[in-house]
Design a protein around this motif. Structure first.
Motif, PDB file in Angstrom:
ATOM      1  N   HIS A   1      15.537  51.047 -12.448  1.00 31.14           N
ATOM      2  CA  HIS A   1      14.324  50.375 -12.012  1.00 31.14           C
ATOM      3  C   HIS A   1      13.280  50.521 -13.103  1.00 31.14           C
ATOM      4  CE1 HIS A   1      15.707  49.823  -7.877  1.00 31.14           C
ATOM      5  NE2 HIS A   1      16.312  50.967  -8.072  1.00 31.14           N
TER       6      HIS A   1
ATOM      7  N   SER B   1      27.862  53.496   3.556  1.00 32.54           N
ATOM      8  CA  SER B   1      27.492  52.710   2.381  1.00 32.54           C
ATOM      9  C   SER B   1      26.608  51.525   2.733  1.00 32.54           C
ATOM     10  CB  SER B   1      28.753  52.209   1.663  1.00 32.54           C
ATOM     11  OG  SER B   1      29.577  51.459   2.550  1.00 32.54           O
TER      12      SER B   1
ATOM     13  N   ARG C   1      18.929  50.451   5.724  1.00 32.73           N
ATOM     14  CA  ARG C   1      18.885  51.845   5.270  1.00 32.73           C
ATOM     15  C   ARG C   1      18.866  51.990   3.750  1.00 32.73           C
ATOM     16  NH1 ARG C   1      23.316  56.435   7.130  1.00 32.73           N
ATOM     17  NH2 ARG C   1      22.693  58.054   5.649  1.00 32.73           N
ATOM     18  N   PHE C   2      19.473  51.044   3.017  1.00 32.51           N
ATOM     19  CA  PHE C   2      19.593  51.190   1.576  1.00 32.51           C
ATOM     20  C   PHE C   2      18.723  50.207   0.802  1.00 32.51           C
ATOM     21  CE2 PHE C   2      23.437  52.867   3.484  1.00 32.51           C
ATOM     22  CZ  PHE C   2      23.579  54.078   2.839  1.00 32.51           C
ATOM     23  N   SER C   3      17.727  49.601   1.462  1.00 33.83           N
ATOM     24  CA  SER C   3      16.875  48.607   0.808  1.00 33.83           C
ATOM     25  C   SER C   3      15.655  49.214   0.128  1.00 33.83           C
ATOM     26  CB  SER C   3      16.407  47.568   1.837  1.00 33.83           C
ATOM     27  OG  SER C   3      15.550  48.170   2.793  1.00 33.83           O
ATOM     28  N   GLY C   4      15.365  50.481   0.398  1.00 33.10           N
ATOM     29  CA  GLY C   4      14.140  51.105  -0.095  1.00 33.10           C
ATOM     30  C   GLY C   4      13.002  51.017   0.904  1.00 33.10           C
TER      31      GLY C   4
ATOM     32  N   GLU D   1      10.522  53.674   2.542  1.00 32.81           N
ATOM     33  CA  GLU D   1      11.379  54.816   2.834  1.00 32.81           C
ATOM     34  C   GLU D   1      10.779  56.126   2.338  1.00 32.81           C
ATOM     35  OE1 GLU D   1      15.181  55.200   0.673  1.00 32.81           O
ATOM     36  OE2 GLU D   1      16.123  55.090   2.648  1.00 32.81           O
TER      37      GLU D   1
ATOM     38  N   SER E   1      13.529  53.356  -4.636  1.00 33.86           N
ATOM     39  CA  SER E   1      14.621  54.043  -3.942  1.00 33.86           C
ATOM     40  C   SER E   1      15.725  53.101  -3.476  1.00 33.86           C
ATOM     41  CB  SER E   1      14.075  54.813  -2.734  1.00 33.86           C
ATOM     42  OG  SER E   1      13.428  53.931  -1.827  1.00 33.86           O
ATOM     43  N   ALA E   2      15.578  51.791  -3.707  1.00 36.64           N
ATOM     44  CA  ALA E   2      16.604  50.830  -3.282  1.00 36.64           C
ATOM     45  C   ALA E   2      17.892  51.041  -4.078  1.00 36.64           C
ATOM     46  CB  ALA E   2      16.102  49.404  -3.465  1.00 36.64           C
ATOM     47  N   SER E   3      19.024  50.807  -3.427  1.00 35.17           N
ATOM     48  CA  SER E   3      20.311  50.985  -4.094  1.00 35.17           C
ATOM     49  C   SER E   3      20.598  49.863  -5.085  1.00 35.17           C
ATOM     50  CB  SER E   3      21.435  51.044  -3.049  1.00 35.17           C
ATOM     51  OG  SER E   3      21.246  52.121  -2.154  1.00 35.17           O
ATOM     52  N   SER E   4      20.118  48.650  -4.792  1.00 31.29           N
ATOM     53  CA  SER E   4      20.413  47.508  -5.645  1.00 31.29           C
ATOM     54  C   SER E   4      19.447  46.373  -5.345  1.00 31.29           C
ATOM     55  CB  SER E   4      21.855  47.040  -5.404  1.00 31.29           C
ATOM     56  OG  SER E   4      22.148  45.862  -6.114  1.00 31.29           O
TER      57      SER E   4
ATOM     58  N   ASP F   1      22.435  42.508  -2.284  1.00 35.28           N
ATOM     59  CA  ASP F   1      23.473  42.950  -1.349  1.00 35.28           C
ATOM     60  C   ASP F   1      24.312  41.747  -0.947  1.00 35.28           C
ATOM     61  OD1 ASP F   1      22.676  45.608  -1.258  1.00 35.28           O
ATOM     62  OD2 ASP F   1      21.253  45.256   0.360  1.00 35.28           O
TER      63      ASP F   1
END
Length: 263
Positions: free
Chosen positions: A3, A104, A134-137, A174, A246-249, A252
């Motif tokens: 990032h 995941s 949950r994994f979006s930030g 998050e 904090s987002a994973s990507s 998606d």
């Protein structure tokens, strides 16, 4: 994913609204090509409804074991009530996935929408959406939009509607804190009933703000097995060009096979 620092305010603003304007212009050109002029989906048309209620429930589950262990679950419901010139829609969905017993993906969504027909092809719409990925930030995102819609094609076999309007979104991060942003929304919904039992559909939605551009797409093929059950194969993409650190990507994607029950 790495990032980088956020772009300066003016640069983000010019780039985001230029991209949004290009998308709206593209929708307009697509409409002009016709001789005459249905989350984030366009509402079903109450003028063409042949019954007061239409609904479906969807369930899909995959499990792989052996050299690798993974499983995924998707469930949802889509219900629409018609009372011309009004229609009302409620959508619920949940998705989860795990690899080697480690989560995941996990997302929950509730969306309500209404449509009021002004004429045969023109309408007003309102949309309220709550999303928790949950994994979006984001801890959660709440969106409220209202605007104008145009029914470009009335099917079958082809149905096409586009929507545009202003809105606001409340982001809960998050890592703590929150933000309120104004946005411009554009949506497109296309259906092609190419046989008695088979339908292709494509839905697009974009939220453009000073902070980021969020885009959602679903491409699906649905094949009816009988009057109540159908098999659905879908491919979904969700993109955020400037997510929280904090987002994973940024992007998606979800490929799913589900059993759909018509209510």
């Amino acid at each position: 994913m790495s990032h980088q620092g956020r772009m300066p305010y003016q640069g983000r603003r010019l780039r985001h609204y230029s991209l949004f304007t290009a998308g709206v212009v593209s929708l307009g050109l697509a409409g002009s090509a016709q001789a005459q002029i249905d989350d984030f989906d366009a509402m079903a048309n109450p003028a063409t409804a042949d019954e007061p209620f239409k609904g479906q429930a969807e369930l899909g589950y995959n499990k792989i074991s052996g050299n690798s262990n993974s499983e995924s679950l998707r469930a949802g419901a889509d219900m629409t009530w018609f009372n011309a010139p009004w229609s009302y829609n409620l959508q619920l969905s949940a998705k989860s996935a795990s690899d080697d017993e480690e989560t995941s993906a996990e997302e929950y969504m509730v969306q309500g929408k209404t449509r009021y027909n002004l004429s045969q092809y023109n309408y007003l719409f309102g949309l309220a959406r709550w999303d928790k990925d949950r994994f979006s930030g984001y801890d959660s995102q709440s969106t409220l939009v209202g605007g104008y819609g145009r029914q470009l094609l009335v099917g079958p076999p082809h149905s096409l509607a586009v929507e545009v309007g202003p809105g606001v979104r409340h982001d809960e991060f998050e890592e703590g804190g929150s933000d309120n942003v104004g946005l411009l929304y554009a949506g497109l919904d296309y259906d092609w009933q190419f046989s008695e039992n088979s339908k292709f559909s494509q839905s697009l939605a974009t939220e453009a703000s000073d902070e980021n551009i969020i885009g959602r797409s679903q491409t699906a093929l649905t094949v009816a097995m009988n009057d109540s059950l159908a098999l659905k194969v879908s491919y979904e993409v969700e993109f955020n060009d400037n997510p929280p650190p904090s987002a994973s990507s940024q992007t998606d994607t979800t490929t799913g096979v589900s059993l759909v029950y018509s209510m």
